[in-house]
Motif scaffolding. Sequence first.
Motif, mmCIF file in Angstrom:
data_model
loop_
_atom_site.group_PDB
_atom_site.id
_atom_site.type_symbol
_atom_site.label_atom_id
_atom_site.label_comp_id
_atom_site.label_asym_id
_atom_site.label_seq_id
_atom_site.Cartn_x
_atom_site.Cartn_y
_atom_site.Cartn_z
ATOM 1 N N GLU A 21 0.789 -0.917 0.278
ATOM 2 C CA GLU A 21 -0.029 -0.236 0.328
ATOM 3 C C GLU A 21 0.693 1.893 0.242
ATOM 4 O OE1 GLU A 21 -3.095 0.093 2.884
ATOM 5 O OE2 GLU A 21 -3.383 -1.917 2.523
ATOM 6 N N LEU A 22 2.657 1.051 0.599
ATOM 7 C CA LEU A 22 2.987 2.193 0.849
ATOM 8 C C LEU A 22 3.497 2.638 -0.767
ATOM 9 C CD1 LEU A 22 4.024 4.855 1.877
ATOM 10 C CD2 LEU A 22 6.112 3.126 3.072
ATOM 11 N N LEU A 23 3.600 1.802 -1.242
ATOM 12 C CA LEU A 23 4.187 1.775 -2.955
ATOM 13 C C LEU A 23 3.091 1.954 -3.561
ATOM 14 C CD1 LEU A 23 6.572 -0.779 -3.221
ATOM 15 C CD2 LEU A 23 7.152 1.167 -2.689
ATOM 16 N N SER A 71 12.399 3.300 -6.025
ATOM 17 C CA SER A 71 13.456 2.189 -5.970
ATOM 18 C C SER A 71 14.425 1.763 -4.309
ATOM 19 C CB SER A 71 13.851 2.532 -6.685
ATOM 20 O OG SER A 71 14.898 3.753 -7.130
ATOM 21 N N ALA A 72 14.303 2.522 -3.952
ATOM 22 C CA ALA A 72 14.528 2.558 -2.323
ATOM 23 C C ALA A 72 14.461 1.492 -1.706
ATOM 24 C CB ALA A 72 14.967 3.970 -1.734
ATOM 25 N N LEU A 73 12.571 2.253 -1.249
ATOM 26 C CA LEU A 73 11.635 1.114 -0.525
ATOM 27 C C LEU A 73 11.589 -0.137 -1.268
ATOM 28 C CD1 LEU A 73 8.983 3.632 0.393
ATOM 29 C CD2 LEU A 73 10.581 2.443 1.555
ATOM 30 N N GLN A 80 19.441 -7.931 3.747
ATOM 31 C CA GLN A 80 19.971 -8.740 5.061
ATOM 32 C C GLN A 80 19.338 -7.982 6.360
ATOM 33 O OE1 GLN A 80 23.749 -9.750 5.602
ATOM 34 N NE2 GLN A 80 23.724 -10.043 3.896
ATOM 35 N N ASP A 81 19.030 -8.539 7.672
ATOM 36 C CA ASP A 81 18.649 -8.190 8.975
ATOM 37 C C ASP A 81 18.856 -6.968 9.456
ATOM 38 O OD1 ASP A 81 16.572 -9.927 8.855
ATOM 39 O OD2 ASP A 81 17.670 -11.286 10.057
ATOM 40 N N GLU A 106 8.392 0.054 6.846
ATOM 41 C CA GLU A 106 9.425 -0.932 7.623
ATOM 42 C C GLU A 106 10.617 -0.821 8.105
ATOM 43 O OE1 GLU A 106 8.794 -5.797 6.159
ATOM 44 O OE2 GLU A 106 7.056 -4.282 5.713
ATOM 45 N N TYR A 107 11.048 -0.313 6.243
ATOM 46 C CA TYR A 107 12.717 -0.035 6.425
ATOM 47 C C TYR A 107 13.277 1.319 6.731
ATOM 48 C CZ TYR A 107 10.717 -4.152 3.598
ATOM 49 O OH TYR A 107 10.133 -5.528 3.820
ATOM 50 N N GLY A 108 11.898 2.102 7.688
ATOM 51 C CA GLY A 108 12.728 3.597 8.264
ATOM 52 C C GLY A 108 13.841 2.969 8.627
ATOM 53 N N ASP A 109 14.844 2.862 9.218
ATOM 54 C CA ASP A 109 15.347 2.821 10.171
ATOM 55 C C ASP A 109 16.830 2.093 9.794
ATOM 56 O OD1 ASP A 109 14.555 -0.265 10.533
ATOM 57 O OD2 ASP A 109 14.690 -0.664 12.614
#
Length: 170
Positions: A21-23, A71-73, A80-81, A106-109
Amino acid sequence: MDFIIQSIQDYCDKHSSPQNELLQKIDRETHLEVLKPRMLSGFFQGRVLSMFSKMIKPNRILEVGTYTGFSALCMAEGLQDTGKLITLDINEELEARVRGYFSESEYGDKIDYRIGKALDLIPDLDEDLDLVFIDADKKNYLNYYNLIIDKVVSGGYIIADNVLWSGKVV
């Protein structure tokens, strides 16, 4: 110049994994509210970038040219974790929007978003890069390549956008 037959494009879109949904939101808002929305990677390219990243399973990704963060997202999906994605862009007018999208994800950090000239920022990177996506000003592609080649690990990947330039290469 369109050079992919629409039925082939439709087939690829239909048989690609869906985007979240974010994309979808980024795609919609970029087309409604941002100048030059054609610069957005878009659905199919985003799914291909995600697939490459998931196959490579990179620990470090460098993206040269963030635009609105789509594209970054997509590439972050394969990190990897303990991985990190560094994305560089010169357009400070989009910074708040892009930081907002990254924070929503979920990848912000895992995303290190830097504003400035990539030619100035890349030399200061002290990273072993597994995957690089070059998608900024086309006239500097060779300069970006020359700056990052020694930072890419053996077996790493460099992907350059627009090399077919809507079929103009032929």
